[in-house]
Write a protein that holds these residues in place. Structure first.
Motif, short mmCIF file in Angstrom:
data_model
loop_
_atom_site.label_atom_id
_atom_site.label_comp_id
_atom_site.label_asym_id
_atom_site.label_seq_id
_atom_site.Cartn_x
_atom_site.Cartn_y
_atom_site.Cartn_z
N ASP A 1 7.70 -6.28 2.26
CA ASP A 1 7.10 -5.52 3.35
C ASP A 1 7.94 -5.41 4.61
O ASP A 1 7.54 -4.73 5.54
CB ASP A 1 5.71 -6.08 3.68
CG ASP A 1 5.74 -7.57 3.94
OD1 ASP A 1 6.72 -8.24 3.59
OD2 ASP A 1 4.76 -8.08 4.50
N ARG B 1 0.85 -1.20 0.00
CA ARG B 1 0.00 0.00 0.00
C ARG B 1 0.88 1.24 0.00
O ARG B 1 2.02 1.23 0.45
CB ARG B 1 -0.90 0.00 1.24
CG ARG B 1 -1.86 -1.18 1.30
CD ARG B 1 -2.78 -1.08 2.52
NE ARG B 1 -2.19 -0.45 3.68
CZ ARG B 1 -1.56 -1.11 4.66
NH1 ARG B 1 -1.43 -2.41 4.61
NH2 ARG B 1 -1.06 -0.45 5.68
N MET B 2 0.33 2.32 -0.47
CA MET B 2 1.08 3.58 -0.53
C MET B 2 1.37 4.14 0.85
O MET B 2 2.31 4.89 1.03
CB MET B 2 0.31 4.62 -1.36
CG MET B 2 0.19 4.25 -2.82
SD MET B 2 1.77 4.01 -3.64
CE MET B 2 2.39 5.67 -3.70
N ASP B 3 0.59 3.76 1.86
CA ASP B 3 0.79 4.31 3.20
C ASP B 3 1.69 3.44 4.08
O ASP B 3 1.76 3.63 5.28
CB ASP B 3 -0.57 4.52 3.89
CG ASP B 3 -1.32 3.22 4.12
OD1 ASP B 3 -1.00 2.22 3.45
OD2 ASP B 3 -2.22 3.20 4.97
N GLN B 4 2.41 2.49 3.48
CA GLN B 4 3.31 1.66 4.25
C GLN B 4 4.72 1.74 3.66
O GLN B 4 4.90 2.13 2.51
CB GLN B 4 2.84 0.21 4.31
CG GLN B 4 3.08 -0.57 3.04
CD GLN B 4 2.59 -2.00 3.11
OE1 GLN B 4 1.57 -2.31 2.52
NE2 GLN B 4 3.30 -2.85 3.80
N ARG B 5 5.70 1.36 4.45
CA ARG B 5 7.09 1.33 3.95
C ARG B 5 7.27 0.15 3.02
O ARG B 5 6.72 -0.91 3.25
CB ARG B 5 8.08 1.21 5.11
CG ARG B 5 8.18 2.44 5.94
CD ARG B 5 9.25 2.23 6.99
NE ARG B 5 9.32 3.36 7.87
CZ ARG B 5 10.22 4.32 7.78
NH1 ARG B 5 11.16 4.26 6.86
NH2 ARG B 5 10.22 5.33 8.61
N TRP B 6 8.09 0.36 2.01
CA TRP B 6 8.47 -0.70 1.09
C TRP B 6 9.96 -0.91 1.24
O TRP B 6 10.72 0.04 1.41
CB TRP B 6 8.18 -0.32 -0.35
CG TRP B 6 6.75 -0.05 -0.66
CD1 TRP B 6 5.67 -0.12 0.19
CD2 TRP B 6 6.21 0.35 -1.91
NE1 TRP B 6 4.51 0.20 -0.47
CE2 TRP B 6 4.83 0.49 -1.77
CE3 TRP B 6 6.77 0.58 -3.15
CZ2 TRP B 6 4.00 0.86 -2.81
CZ3 TRP B 6 5.95 0.95 -4.18
CH2 TRP B 6 4.57 1.09 -4.00
#
Length: 158
Positions: free
Chosen positions: A132, A91-96
């Protein structure tokens, strides 16, 4: 016919306490993915990643038959990352996270008169090759280095 409902937590408890035949039965009923404790123990090579993703080696070979070795390596990394993420989209709101590699090529600073220009090189990594957790990224970079060599430096990998 009557349906039986069981929570994942109870299925995992039953799996942990079962003998080999019981474990096989539970895997057949619910699928192997339900009982994976550490995905890095499952994804140990490209065939295991493909199996986790529901693909065969033959399907992957067909999909990549016209690709260059570098393109095939990119697609292998995408499959590996997808399996390590356990099929979950980022998701865009999590760190990759993704592995990074350092290659010392000498100084990238050049001077001209009183001005100077500092040059640096970046490589962008797409979400399809990201995972993730940092732990998975380190694992991916170390375990699957041959695919990165083919992908990032195809001429050097020959």
């Amino acid at each position: 016919m009557e349906n039986l409902t069981i929570s994942k937590e109870n299925a995992v408890k039953a799996f942990d306490q079962a003998n080999t035949k019981g474990k096989d039965l539970l895997k057949n009923l619910f699928g192997e993915k339900v009982f994976v404790k550490n995905i890095m123990d499952v994804v140990i090579d490209l065939p295991s990643a493909l199996k986790y993703n529901g693909k065969t080696q033959e399907q992957f070979n067909w999909e990549t038959e016209r690709d260059t070795p570098a393109q095939k390596a990119e697609k292998a990394l995408e499959e590996i990352a997808l399996a390590l993420r356990e099929g979950k989209p980022l998701r865009m709101d999590q760190r990759w996270y993704y592995p990074y590699f350092e290659r010392n090529t000498g100084s990238s600073v050049s001077f001209s008169y009183y001005d100077y220009y500092y040059d640096y090189v970046l490589a962008n990594v797409g979400a399809r090759r990201s995972v993730d957790t940092a732990e998975k990224a380190v694992y991916m970079g170390k375990k699957f280095i041959e695919y990165y060599n083919l992908s990032l430096a195809p001429e050097a990998a020959k």
